[in-house]
Design a protein around this motif. Structure first.
Motif, mmCIF file in Angstrom:
data_model
loop_
_atom_site.group_PDB
_atom_site.id
_atom_site.type_symbol
_atom_site.label_atom_id
_atom_site.label_comp_id
_atom_site.label_asym_id
_atom_site.label_seq_id
_atom_site.Cartn_x
_atom_site.Cartn_y
_atom_site.Cartn_z
ATOM 1 N N ARG A 1 39.141 36.084 44.437
ATOM 2 C CA ARG A 1 39.683 34.786 44.017
ATOM 3 C C ARG A 1 39.545 34.582 42.511
ATOM 4 N NH1 ARG A 1 40.403 31.102 48.181
ATOM 5 N NH2 ARG A 1 40.469 29.399 46.671
ATOM 6 N N SER A 2 38.577 35.247 41.907
ATOM 7 C CA SER A 2 38.217 34.945 40.524
ATOM 8 C C SER A 2 38.397 36.117 39.574
ATOM 9 C CB SER A 2 36.754 34.473 40.468
ATOM 10 O OG SER A 2 36.571 33.299 41.222
ATOM 11 N N TYR A 3 39.087 37.163 39.981
ATOM 12 C CA TYR A 3 39.177 38.338 39.111
ATOM 13 C C TYR A 3 40.424 38.311 38.227
ATOM 14 C CZ TYR A 3 37.587 42.892 37.611
ATOM 15 O OH TYR A 3 37.102 43.932 36.850
ATOM 16 N N GLN A 4 41.594 38.283 38.829
ATOM 17 C CA GLN A 4 42.839 38.219 38.058
ATOM 18 C C GLN A 4 43.942 37.620 38.929
ATOM 19 O OE1 GLN A 4 43.724 39.332 34.582
ATOM 20 N NE2 GLN A 4 45.195 37.816 35.310
ATOM 21 N N ASP A 5 44.555 36.572 38.424
ATOM 22 C CA ASP A 5 45.674 35.913 39.104
ATOM 23 C C ASP A 5 46.971 36.516 38.570
ATOM 24 O OD1 ASP A 5 47.576 34.201 40.145
ATOM 25 O OD2 ASP A 5 47.017 32.499 38.861
ATOM 26 N N SER A 6 47.729 37.164 39.450
ATOM 27 C CA SER A 6 48.949 37.841 38.998
ATOM 28 C C SER A 6 50.210 36.997 39.162
ATOM 29 C CB SER A 6 49.136 39.159 39.769
ATOM 30 O OG SER A 6 49.509 38.912 41.118
ATOM 31 N N ASN A 7 50.127 35.882 39.919
ATOM 32 C CA ASN A 7 51.354 35.129 40.207
ATOM 33 C C ASN A 7 51.298 33.659 39.789
ATOM 34 O OD1 ASN A 7 49.625 34.108 42.117
ATOM 35 N ND2 ASN A 7 50.757 34.883 43.904
ATOM 36 N N GLY A 8 50.251 33.242 39.091
ATOM 37 C CA GLY A 8 50.203 31.901 38.538
ATOM 38 C C GLY A 8 49.834 30.792 39.497
ATOM 39 N N ASP A 9 49.284 31.148 40.668
ATOM 40 C CA ASP A 9 48.908 30.090 41.615
ATOM 41 C C ASP A 9 47.456 29.638 41.430
ATOM 42 O OD1 ASP A 9 47.501 32.217 42.658
ATOM 43 O OD2 ASP A 9 48.333 32.078 44.686
ATOM 44 N N GLY A 10 46.771 30.195 40.452
ATOM 45 C CA GLY A 10 45.396 29.788 40.167
ATOM 46 C C GLY A 10 44.338 30.527 40.947
ATOM 47 N N ILE A 11 44.765 31.482 41.790
ATOM 48 C CA ILE A 11 43.836 32.242 42.627
ATOM 49 C C ILE A 11 44.061 33.737 42.386
ATOM 50 C CG2 ILE A 11 43.140 32.769 45.004
ATOM 51 C CD1 ILE A 11 44.089 29.965 45.773
ATOM 52 N N GLY A 12 42.971 34.446 42.156
ATOM 53 C CA GLY A 12 43.073 35.888 41.975
ATOM 54 C C GLY A 12 43.604 36.569 43.218
ATOM 55 N N ASP A 13 44.136 37.778 43.063
ATOM 56 C CA ASP A 13 44.797 38.450 44.179
ATOM 57 C C ASP A 13 44.666 39.961 44.050
ATOM 58 O OD1 ASP A 13 46.855 39.053 42.185
ATOM 59 O OD2 ASP A 13 47.512 36.984 42.507
ATOM 60 N N LEU A 14 45.190 40.665 45.038
ATOM 61 C CA LEU A 14 45.052 42.117 45.073
ATOM 62 C C LEU A 14 45.830 42.791 43.944
ATOM 63 C CD1 LEU A 14 45.253 42.792 48.931
ATOM 64 C CD2 LEU A 14 43.218 42.688 47.480
ATOM 65 N N LYS A 15 47.026 42.296 43.650
ATOM 66 C CA LYS A 15 47.770 42.875 42.529
ATOM 67 C C LYS A 15 47.013 42.684 41.219
ATOM 68 C CE LYS A 15 52.543 42.737 44.233
ATOM 69 N NZ LYS A 15 53.912 42.185 44.004
ATOM 70 N N GLY A 16 46.338 41.542 41.098
ATOM 71 C CA GLY A 16 45.533 41.313 39.908
ATOM 72 C C GLY A 16 44.402 42.308 39.790
ATOM 73 N N ILE A 17 43.740 42.598 40.912
ATOM 74 C CA ILE A 17 42.666 43.597 40.888
ATOM 75 C C ILE A 17 43.213 44.953 40.455
ATOM 76 C CG2 ILE A 17 41.018 44.879 42.303
ATOM 77 C CD1 ILE A 17 40.729 42.372 44.048
ATOM 78 N N THR A 18 44.352 45.353 41.039
ATOM 79 C CA THR A 18 44.945 46.645 40.702
ATOM 80 C C THR A 18 45.252 46.736 39.217
ATOM 81 O OG1 THR A 18 45.906 46.786 42.930
ATOM 82 C CG2 THR A 18 46.821 48.241 41.238
ATOM 83 N N ALA A 19 45.757 45.636 38.651
ATOM 84 C CA ALA A 19 46.098 45.629 37.229
ATOM 85 C C ALA A 19 44.868 45.791 36.350
ATOM 86 C CB ALA A 19 46.831 44.333 36.875
ATOM 87 N N ARG A 20 43.714 45.371 36.839
ATOM 88 C CA ARG A 20 42.491 45.424 36.035
ATOM 89 C C ARG A 20 41.605 46.621 36.357
ATOM 90 N NH1 ARG A 20 43.159 42.514 31.473
ATOM 91 N NH2 ARG A 20 43.852 40.375 31.920
ATOM 92 N N LEU A 21 42.063 47.517 37.212
ATOM 93 C CA LEU A 21 41.249 48.686 37.535
ATOM 94 C C LEU A 21 40.950 49.574 36.321
ATOM 95 C CD1 LEU A 21 42.577 49.753 41.058
ATOM 96 C CD2 LEU A 21 40.335 48.787 40.492
ATOM 97 N N PRO A 22 41.840 49.652 35.316
ATOM 98 C CA PRO A 22 41.456 50.425 34.128
ATOM 99 C C PRO A 22 40.188 49.895 33.463
ATOM 100 C CG PRO A 22 43.833 50.151 34.172
ATOM 101 C CD PRO A 22 43.281 49.306 35.288
ATOM 102 N N HIS A 23 39.976 48.583 33.486
ATOM 103 C CA HIS A 23 38.730 48.028 32.955
ATOM 104 C C HIS A 23 37.546 48.537 33.769
ATOM 105 C CE1 HIS A 23 35.714 45.137 31.564
ATOM 106 N NE2 HIS A 23 35.462 44.866 32.829
ATOM 107 N N VAL A 24 37.685 48.521 35.075
ATOM 108 C CA VAL A 24 36.599 48.996 35.936
ATOM 109 C C VAL A 24 36.325 50.467 35.658
ATOM 110 C CG1 VAL A 24 35.837 49.294 38.325
ATOM 111 C CG2 VAL A 24 37.215 47.294 37.704
ATOM 112 N N ALA A 25 37.387 51.242 35.550
ATOM 113 C CA ALA A 25 37.222 52.672 35.280
ATOM 114 C C ALA A 25 36.539 52.910 33.936
ATOM 115 C CB ALA A 25 38.579 53.367 35.323
ATOM 116 N N SER A 26 36.821 52.037 32.959
ATOM 117 C CA SER A 26 36.222 52.208 31.627
ATOM 118 C C SER A 26 34.717 52.007 31.647
ATOM 119 C CB SER A 26 36.858 51.225 30.637
ATOM 120 O OG SER A 26 36.329 49.908 30.776
ATOM 121 N N LEU A 27 34.210 51.303 32.652
ATOM 122 C CA LEU A 27 32.766 51.106 32.768
ATOM 123 C C LEU A 27 32.069 52.391 33.207
ATOM 124 C CD1 LEU A 27 32.687 47.651 34.583
ATOM 125 C CD2 LEU A 27 32.241 48.087 32.159
#
Length: 552
Positions: free
Chosen positions: A29-55
Motif C-alpha cells: 500500500r505504501s511503496y509506489q502508486d502507479s495509477n494515482g489512486d493514492g494506494i501502492g500496487d504491484l506495478k509500482g513494486i515492479t517499477a521500483r525493483l531496480p532500487h531493491v536490486a541496488s541494495l
C-alpha cells in the motif's frame, strides 16, 4: 515443478539460499502508486525493483496483496488465490516475479493462515447454519449458561476473543478484529484447503513465504481458560501496555503442540519444489524463542522464525544483544533465526531507540551494520534503508483500527506505514500523483532516495556498501557466533565459517571509546564505511561505529 512466469533469471536452485539471506519487506500500500489512486500496487513494486536490486538484498517479502475488504489492510483475506483490485491483477504479480527473478531477487509472500476475513466464502457458508459442509471450518462454541463467552480468551485488538453470531446462536473466535474469524485447523479439511493455497502460489513461481502469526494456528480443543499473569511478568511486546491481553498467560489460545504436525505438512509441500523457504512470525513475547526453537528444529518444519526480542521498545545494550542470541541458541540449537529491528507493526527502530541520541545518521548506520552481522537471516523494512523515522500522525489521519481503538495511549501502526519517499521535489515525495492513503511526512522528504542517492555518506549508501561488504565474507551469512567479554558500551563477537574468523566490535554509544588490542594477529577489513583506528595496543572506536578484522 514450479511454473515460473517466462523471463530470464539469474537465480540458482540453491536450497540453502535462505540461510543468512537479507530479505527486504515491502508493504505494498505504501511503496509506489502507479495509477494515482493514492494506494501502492504491484506495478509500482515492479517499477521500483531496480532500487531493491541496488541494495544487494537476496529476496523481497511482500505483505498481503490478496482480495480483502481491507479492514486490517490485507491481513483479512477474502480470497487467497486472487489479487485485490486496488493492487492490480494476477498477471501483474506474474510480471513482478519475472522482473524480480531477472534482477536476481527471490520473492516471498505473506500468507495469513490463522484467520480469514468474515467475507471469505468459507466463513459465509460456515456461519449460515450449524450443519453445512463448512460448519466446523472455524472455531465455534456455545455460550456459557448465562450467555457469556465460553472462556476468558482475549483479542490482541482489545476485548473478548469471542463474537456472538445471531444466526448460529454461537460464538466464534477471533484473535484479532471481530471481522477476522479464526480458522479451525483441527479440521483436516481446513488444513488441506490451506495447503492448496500454498501450492497455488508455488506454482506461480514464488520462492517462499512469510507466515503471519504462525503460533496462532491451533487452539485448545477443551477451550480452557488462560491463567492470569503476575503483574511483574506482564510484557508489552506482543500487545501495547494499555491492552489487557498482556494480563494473561496464553497457554490455551495459541502455541498448541498440534501445530508441529501441520508445519511438517506445509514443509513437505515446499520440499516438492526447488529452493523454497519460509520464515514464521512467532507472535509471543512470553515464550517466543522457545516456540521458534520448536518450529525450526529437525529440518522438517520452518526454515527460520523470528520472534519479538528485537522489535521491543527496550533500548539495545551489549549484554542484551548477547543474551538474545544466547537464548535463541539454547532454545533452538538446530534452528535458524531471522532478525528484524523494524516491520509494519512496530515503531521504526531509529525512533524507538533514539532517546538521547543526537547523531541520527550515525545511529542508523550503526544499527544497520549490527543487524547484518548477527548470526541469522535478516529482514529490512522498506524505508529503513533511508533512516526514516516514525511518523507522528494526527488522529484524523489514522487508518489503523488498532490505533483508533487505543488512541492516544497507543497510536497504532500507521506511523511506520507512511508512503516511501522517492523524490524530494516530486508531489507526495514521488509516491504517486493522487492523495496518499496516509500522509507523506514533511520531515521524510529530506531523506528521499533522490537526496541520498549521490551522497556517499548517506544512510542509503551505507546500506548498499555494508551489504556488499557482508557478501564478501561467508562467515557473516553462514557462520557461527561467539561473544567476547568486552565491557559496555562495546559489543564484541567473532563470526566463524570454515577456516575464516572475523572479529566484530561495535561501540554502542555516542562517545568514542577504546579497547585493548587482541593478542591474535589481525587483518583489518575495509569497505564497510566505518573509520578504522588500530594502534599498537588499542583499537579506538568512534561513536556509533564498527570495527572488523580477520583473525589469524
Amino acid at each position: 515443478m514450479s511454473t515460473t512466469p517466462a523471463g530470464s533469471s539469474t537465480l540458482t536452485a540453491d536450497r540453502d539460499w535462505w540461510r543468512g539471506a537479507v530479505i527486504y519487506q515491502i508493504y505494498p500500500r505504501s511503496y509506489q502508486d502507479s495509477n494515482g489512486d493514492g494506494i501502492g500496487d504491484l506495478k509500482g513494486i515492479t517499477a521500483r525493483l531496480p532500487h531493491v536490486a541496488s541494495l544487494g538484498v537476496d529476496a523481497i517479502w511482500i505483505s498481503p496483496f490478496f482480495t480483502s475488504p481491507m479492514k486490517d489492510f490485507g491481513y483479512d483475506v477474502s480470497n487467497y488465490n486472487g489479487v485485490d483490485p486496488i493492487f492490480g491483477l494476477l498477471s501483474d504479480f506474474d510480471d513482478l516475479i519475472a522482473e524480480a527473478h531477472r534482477l536476481g531477487i527471490r520473492v516471498m509472500i505473506d500468507l495469513v493462515l490463522s484467520h480469514t476475513s468474515d467475507q471469505h466464502p468459507w466463513f459465509v457458508e460456515s456461519r449460515s447454519s450449524r450443519f453445512n459442509p463448512k460448519a466446523d471450518w472455524y472455531v465455534w462454541s456455545d455460550s456459557k449458561p448465562d450467555g457469556t463467552p465460553p472462556n476468558n480468551w482475549m483479542s490482541i485488538f482489545g476485548g473478548s476473543a469471542w463474537q456472538w453470531d445471531p444466526t448460529r446462536l454461537q460464538y466464534y473466535m477471533h484473535n484479532f478484529l471481530t471481522s477476522q474469524p479464526d480458522l479451525n485447523l483441527h479440521n483436516p479439511d481446513v488444513q488441506d484447503a490451506l495447503l492448496a493455497v500454498e501450492r497455488f502460489w508455488l506454482e506461480r513461481g514464488v520462492d517462499g513465504f512469510r507466515l503471519d502469526t504462525i503460533n496462532f494456528y491451533f487452539h485448545d480443543k477443551q477451550l480452557r481458560d488462560n491463567p492470569a499473569l503476575a503483574p511483574e511478568r506482564r510484557n508489552a511486546n506482543t500487545a501495547p501496555a494499555v491492552n489487557p491481553y498482556n494480563y494473561q498467560e496464553h497457554l490455551y489460545d495459541k502455541n498448541q503442540p498440534e501445530n508441529l504436525e501441520f508445519l511438517k505438512r506445509f514443509r513437505a509441500v515446499m520440499d516438492e519444489y526447488p529452493a523454497i523457504a519460509a520464515v514464521g512470525e512467532v507472535g509471543d513475547s512470553q515464550i517466543g524463542l522457545e516456540i521458534a526453537g520448536q518450529y525450526t528444529s529437525g529440518g522438517d518444519k520452518m526454515h527460520m522464525c523470528y520472534a519479538f526480542e528485537f522489535l521491543a521498545p527496550d533500548p539495545l545494550t551489549p549484554a542484551g544483544v548477547a543474551q538474545v542470541l544466547h537464548d535463541f541458541a539454547k532454545a533452538a540449537p538446530q534452528g535458524w533465526a531471522c532478525w528484524a529491528f523494524s516491520n509494519h507493526d512496530v515503531v521504526r527502530h531509529v525512533s524507538r531507540w533514539s532517546l538521547g541520541i543526537s547523531d541520527h545518521e550515525a545511529h542508523a548506520k550503526f544499527l544497520a551494520s549490527l543487524l547484518m552481522t548477527l548470526r541469522g537471516s535478516v529482514c529490512i523494512y522498506q524505508g529503513e534503508e533511508l533512516g526514516l523515522t516514525e511518523a507522528d500522525l494526527a488522529f484524523e489521519d489514522l487508518q489503523d483500527p488498532y490505533g483508533i481503538q487505543f488512541w492516544p495511549d497507543f497510536k497504532g501502526r500507521d506511523g511506520c506505514r507512511t508512503p516511501m519517499v522517492w523524490d524530494a521535489s516530486a508531489v507526495n515525495g514521488g509516491f504517486g500523483d493522487g492523495k496518499p492513503w496516509l500522509p507523506v511526512p514533511q520531515e521524510h522528504l529530506a531523506r528521499a532516495v533522490s537526496v541520498q542517492q549521490t551522497d556517499q555518506r548517506s544512510v542509503l549508501n551505507h546500506y548498499r556498501r555494508f551489504l556488499a561488504f557482508r557478501k564478501q565474507y561467508p562467515a557473516f551469512a553462514k557462520g557461527e557466533i561467539e561473544f567476547r567479554p568486552y565491557e559496555a558500551p562495546v559489543l564484541g563477537f567473532e563470526r566463524r565459517f570454515g577456516n575464516e574468523t572475523i572479529l566484530c566490535l561495535f561501540n554502542m554509544s555516542g562517545e568514542a571509546t577504546a579497547v585493548d588490542r587482541p593478542v591474535e594477529k589481525l587483518e583489518v577489513l575495509e569497505g564497510h564505511g566505518f573509520e578504522t583506528h588500530l594502534g599498537d595496543d588499542k583499537i579506538t572506536l568512534p561513536a556509533w561505529s564498527g570495527f572488523f578484522a580477520r583473525v589469524d
